[in-house]
Design a protein around this motif. Structure first.
Motif, PDB file in Angstrom:
ATOM      1  N   ALA A  32       0.846  -1.193   0.000  1.00 53.42           N
ATOM      2  CA  ALA A  32       0.000   0.000   0.000  1.00 53.42           C
ATOM      3  C   ALA A  32       0.883   1.245   0.000  1.00 53.42           C
ATOM      4  CB  ALA A  32      -0.917   0.000   1.222  1.00 53.42           C
ATOM      5  N   VAL A  59      -3.556   0.362  -3.285  1.00 52.98           N
ATOM      6  CA  VAL A  59      -3.148  -0.976  -2.872  1.00 52.98           C
ATOM      7  C   VAL A  59      -2.843  -1.801  -4.120  1.00 52.98           C
ATOM      8  CG1 VAL A  59      -3.811  -3.085  -1.652  1.00 52.98           C
ATOM      9  CG2 VAL A  59      -4.560  -0.845  -0.795  1.00 52.98           C
ATOM     10  N   VAL A  90     -11.530  -4.381   2.902  1.00 46.24           N
ATOM     11  CA  VAL A  90     -10.610  -3.403   3.494  1.00 46.24           C
ATOM     12  C   VAL A  90     -11.130  -2.981   4.865  1.00 46.24           C
ATOM     13  CG1 VAL A  90      -9.685  -1.061   3.316  1.00 46.24           C
ATOM     14  CG2 VAL A  90      -9.762  -2.538   1.291  1.00 46.24           C
ATOM     15  N   ASP A  91     -10.240  -3.079   5.848  1.00 45.27           N
ATOM     16  CA  ASP A  91     -10.543  -2.591   7.185  1.00 45.27           C
ATOM     17  C   ASP A  91      -9.409  -1.673   7.624  1.00 45.27           C
ATOM     18  OD1 ASP A  91     -12.989  -4.120   7.834  1.00 45.27           O
ATOM     19  OD2 ASP A  91     -11.646  -5.851   7.694  1.00 45.27           O
ATOM     20  N   ILE A 113      -8.307   3.242  -2.083  1.00 41.00           N
ATOM     21  CA  ILE A 113      -9.071   3.486  -0.859  1.00 41.00           C
ATOM     22  C   ILE A 113      -9.087   5.002  -0.644  1.00 41.00           C
ATOM     23  CG2 ILE A 113      -9.207   3.083   1.628  1.00 41.00           C
ATOM     24  CD1 ILE A 113      -7.363   0.633   1.165  1.00 41.00           C
ATOM     25  N   LEU A 136      -3.752  -1.200   8.322  1.00 37.57           N
ATOM     26  CA  LEU A 136      -4.662  -1.484   7.215  1.00 37.57           C
ATOM     27  C   LEU A 136      -4.718  -2.992   7.011  1.00 37.57           C
ATOM     28  CD1 LEU A 136      -6.330  -0.574   4.700  1.00 37.57           C
ATOM     29  CD2 LEU A 136      -4.140  -0.505   3.455  1.00 37.57           C
ATOM     30  N   VAL A 178      -6.146  -5.979   4.509  1.00 36.40           N
ATOM     31  CA  VAL A 178      -6.651  -6.223   3.155  1.00 36.40           C
ATOM     32  C   VAL A 178      -6.913  -7.706   2.968  1.00 36.40           C
ATOM     33  CG1 VAL A 178      -6.147  -6.074   0.687  1.00 36.40           C
ATOM     34  CG2 VAL A 178      -5.411  -4.236   2.227  1.00 36.40           C
ATOM     35  N   SER A 213      -6.348 -12.729   5.332  1.00 38.07           N
ATOM     36  CA  SER A 213      -6.031 -11.304   5.199  1.00 38.07           C
ATOM     37  C   SER A 213      -4.554 -11.046   5.466  1.00 38.07           C
ATOM     38  CB  SER A 213      -6.880 -10.487   6.178  1.00 38.07           C
ATOM     39  OG  SER A 213      -8.263 -10.723   5.995  1.00 38.07           O
ATOM     40  N   TRP A 253      -0.241   1.652   7.556  1.00 36.19           N
ATOM     41  CA  TRP A 253      -1.089   2.659   6.903  1.00 36.19           C
ATOM     42  C   TRP A 253      -0.191   3.753   6.327  1.00 36.19           C
ATOM     43  CZ3 TRP A 253      -5.620   3.542   4.894  1.00 36.19           C
ATOM     44  CH2 TRP A 253      -6.087   4.857   4.744  1.00 36.19           C
ATOM     45  N   VAL A 299     -13.813   1.991  -0.632  1.00 41.07           N
ATOM     46  CA  VAL A 299     -12.892   1.185  -1.435  1.00 41.07           C
ATOM     47  C   VAL A 299     -13.440   1.038  -2.849  1.00 41.07           C
ATOM     48  CG1 VAL A 299     -13.917  -0.963  -0.576  1.00 41.07           C
ATOM     49  CG2 VAL A 299     -11.655  -1.014  -1.648  1.00 41.07           C
TER      50      VAL A 299
END
Length: 231
Positions: free
Chosen positions: A105, A120, A138-139, A171, A188, A190, A198, A203, A221
């Motif tokens: 990212a 990303v 995405v979180d 994002i 982050l 993904v 994940s 970040w 996203v």
């Protein structure tokens, strides 16, 4: 008298013949019988002698042919053809697995925008063609909890990545220009499309997000191929 002498002579002759016959019987040989047939070995085609050797074309217990050379071994069966590693049962490229992707990212914010952008990259490093379709999960992790990114709703194409190829999605998030401390971003997470595994990344964007009024997530996203612009 003559008659008696002839009779005695005839009896003597008969006794002599009888004695000769008895002597012939005593030697145990029936001279009128045919000699016994010679004993024959088992020599039928494909048969075995006492050592286990086939008389014609066979092999003995040590795997040798009668002339001392090794017998020819049987030909092994042909192994089944393995399925193509990079395609599914329909002949299409199999989907990319998380472990096959190199995920990074970077900050892709353009000066003057009112929203920040994080790009990303998903790079195929699996050594085979693989496919991706739709949106990644995405979180954004913050000191106040985790924010799940909302999809932009754009069309989500399917892409096939050759080994070494990369696809990018974006994002977007609001820039904290409120003057307050906001919400501090700590990481982050993904998840590639159609996967459950994940990866957690640092970040790369703005350090904080503005505090929201709770009406919805401030993070969105975009689909695969959105080239760093999530909406």
């Amino acid at each position: 008298m003559r008659v008696r002498k002839l009779t005695i002579a005839a009896m003597a002759l008969a006794a002599g013949l009888s004695l000769t016959a008895c002597q012939n019987d005593d030697d145990g040989t029936d001279r009128s019988a045919a000699p016994p047939a010679a004993s024959t070995a088992s020599s039928s085609t494909g048969g075995s002698d006492s050592t286990g050797s086939d008389q014609q074309g066979g092999t003995d217990s040590e795997g040798k042919t009668p002339n001392g050379t090794g017998g020819t071994g049987g030909t092994g069966g042909t192994g089944g053809t393995g399925g193509t590693g990079g395609t599914d049962e329909d002949g299409k490229a199999a989907k990319c697995r998380t472990d096959e992707l190199e995920i990074t990212a970077t900050d892709a914010t353009i000066g003057g925008d009112d929203r920040g952008t994080t790009a990303v990259d998903l790079k195929n490093g699996g050594g085979r063609d693989c496919s991706l379709a739709g949106y990644a999960g995405v979180d954004v992790k913050t000191n106040s909890g985790t924010l799940s990114a909302e999809r932009t709703g754009e069309s989500a194409p399917s892409v096939v990545l050759a080994d070494g190829d990369t696809v990018t999605f974006g994002i977007t998030y609001p820039i904290n220009d409120s003057g307050g401390s906001g919400v501090r971003v700590t990481g982050l997470v993904v998840t590639p499309p159609d996967e459950t595994k994940s990866v957690t990344l640092d970040w790369p964007g703005g350090a904080t997000l503005p505090v929201t009024d709770g009406s919805g997530t401030p993070v969105r996203v975009g689909p695969l191929g959105s080239a760093g612009q999530g909406g």
